[in-house]
Scaffold this active site. Structure first.
Site, PDB file in Angstrom:
ATOM      1  N   GLU A 119       0.803  -1.228   0.000  1.00  0.00           N
ATOM      2  CA  GLU A 119       0.000   0.000   0.000  1.00  0.00           C
ATOM      3  C   GLU A 119       0.834   1.276   0.000  1.00  0.00           C
ATOM      4  OE1 GLU A 119      -2.321   1.241   3.469  1.00  0.00           O
ATOM      5  OE2 GLU A 119      -1.819  -0.673   4.392  1.00  0.00           O
ATOM      6  N   SER A 141      -0.043   7.473   8.526  1.00  0.00           N
ATOM      7  CA  SER A 141       1.344   7.109   8.246  1.00  0.00           C
ATOM      8  C   SER A 141       2.094   8.331   7.764  1.00  0.00           C
ATOM      9  CB  SER A 141       1.420   6.046   7.139  1.00  0.00           C
ATOM     10  OG  SER A 141       1.141   4.780   7.652  1.00  0.00           O
ATOM     11  N   ARG A 201       9.066   4.886   5.907  1.00  0.00           N
ATOM     12  CA  ARG A 201       7.970   5.264   6.804  1.00  0.00           C
ATOM     13  C   ARG A 201       8.622   5.723   8.088  1.00  0.00           C
ATOM     14  NH1 ARG A 201       4.537   3.530  10.848  1.00  0.00           N
ATOM     15  NH2 ARG A 201       2.316   4.005  10.546  1.00  0.00           N
TER      16      ARG A 201
END
Ligand code: ADP
Length: 363
Positions: free
Chosen positions: A135, A190, A202
């Protein structure tokens, strides 16, 4: 796909914790399909999806976000954007079966947690194989593609200290200049630092996101939808709910540059019975929105500062029909960084994962 381009129709799907996003590519060039069957199937699917803007009880097409003249795999066409609550997945599968959509495709590119959770269901109900993409890879790929294809994709809010004068302005995002930060506000949040087209990490996240806003707001106000929650918030005042610096100091705490209007304690008035009796559902909705948004702004600011990055793109469906949060984020970034950090917003806010997923065979 091993370098092979799959037959049309092309879909990209992002099955999130709250919303499922479906992107559909409608070819508009004159290249003909390989087979008669392919033509007929594509025609039927295209007709159903593009002639309607509502599907079943809970599917919506965001016609205002439609992207024309996009080039994918050397084909020119239109991208259509559809969303439905992930909780309605059963109905979606049923409708896909009924409308012959499933029969027309053998593989769908899917991302988001639901690509894993619902994989078996797609296989059993529709005999459809999900080609799963990561994703966050999809999010970045979709974002970079959209910004490169669309000159007017990005905007910012200017003069957000003066509420009446605060308005959007087009922003020329130099997407081929790195780094920048992406804050994706979906059910959760995120934070990514992007250093190149295939180079990101991330760096942070928080579980206090769009899902938290909707959950708490539903509890506090009894509202039933996100749009209703936003509408309530638009008509409320958080000052009745939150304790401000001036409620504590009688003015500003100037030694440390804290203005009197600053929230010192979110929901800080709500321990008082009298104050509780004075607040409306609207005030509670507004305070919930402000609390969640300011918390995200703090995290985004600290991430930007840590990484020494000044451009911060905010995306995700939490920002859908939500100018209050966008203005708050813009103001917070601008104010606390003395104008060095910039909050940037994108028109296709919640769809980048699905777009990036559709593009996964074009690598
Ligand atoms: P996810 O992939 O986790 O579902 P999204 O980017 O789609 O994340 O954002 C979901 C959030 O967007 C919700 O938690 C809610 O705050 C907000 N939202 C915007 N529009 C809607 C809607 N029509 N229904 C539910 N939530 C919505």
């Amino acid at each position: 796909f091993n370098g092979k381009i799959p037959p049309m129709p092309w879909f990209g799907m992002d099955i999130g914790g709250t919303l499922s996003k479906l992107v559909f590519f409608e070819p508009k060039d004159s290249i003909t399909a390989q087979t008669e069957d392919e033509t007929q199937l594509l025609f039927n699917v295209t007709k159903y999806l593009t002639k309607n803007s509502a599907y079943g009880k809970s599917g919506h097409r965001d016609a205002h976000q439609q992207m024309n003249n996009v080039k994918i795999c050397n084909r020119i066409g239109t991208l259509h954007f559809i969303r439905f609550p992930t909780s309605e997945m059963n109905n979606f599968l049923e409708l896909s079966k009924k409308k012959g959509m499933a029969a027309s495709v053998s593989t769908v590119c899917a991302t988001g947690g639901g690509a894993f959770k619902f994989e078996e269901m797609f296989k059993n109900e529709l005999n459809l194989k999900l080609c799963k993409c990561d994703e966050l890879d999809s999010l970045i790929r979709g974002l970079l593609f959209t910004v490169a294809s669309n000159n007017n994709e990005c905007y910012f809010w200017s003069q957000c200290t003066e509420d009446e004068q605060c308005s959007t302005q087009e922003y020329t995002f130099q997407y081929n200049k790195y780094p920048f930060i992406v804050v994706n506000i979906g059910s959760g949040v995120s934070v990514l630092a992007v250093y190149g087209p295939n180079n990101y990490k991330r760096i942070s996240g928080t579980s206090i996101g769009g899902g938290t806003f909707l959950g708490l707001c539903s509890l506090l106000t009894g509202c039933n939808t996100f749009d209703e929650a936003i509408e309530l918030a638009a008509n409320g005042d958080n000052v009745k709910v939150d304790k401000l610096v001036r409620d504590i100091y009688g003015g500003s705490y100037s030694r440390f540059g804290l203005p009197g209007e600053l929230v010192a304690s979110s929901f800080g008035h709500m321990n008082s019975k009298e104050k509780r009796a004075q607040v409306s559902r609207e005030d509670l909705a507004r305070a919930t929105l402000v609390t969640i948004t300011n918390n995200i702004a703090s995290i985004a600011r600290m991430c930007a500062l840590n990484e020494r990055i000044d451009r911060v793109c905010f995306v995700g469906n939490f920002l859908r029909v939500n100018p209050i949060s966008m203005k708050l984020l813009s103001h917070a970034m601008d104010y606390w960084s003395n104008g060095s950090q910039k909050a940037i917003f994108l028109n296709h806010e919640g769809y980048f994962g699905a777009i990036g997923c559709l593009l996964s065979f074009d690598e």
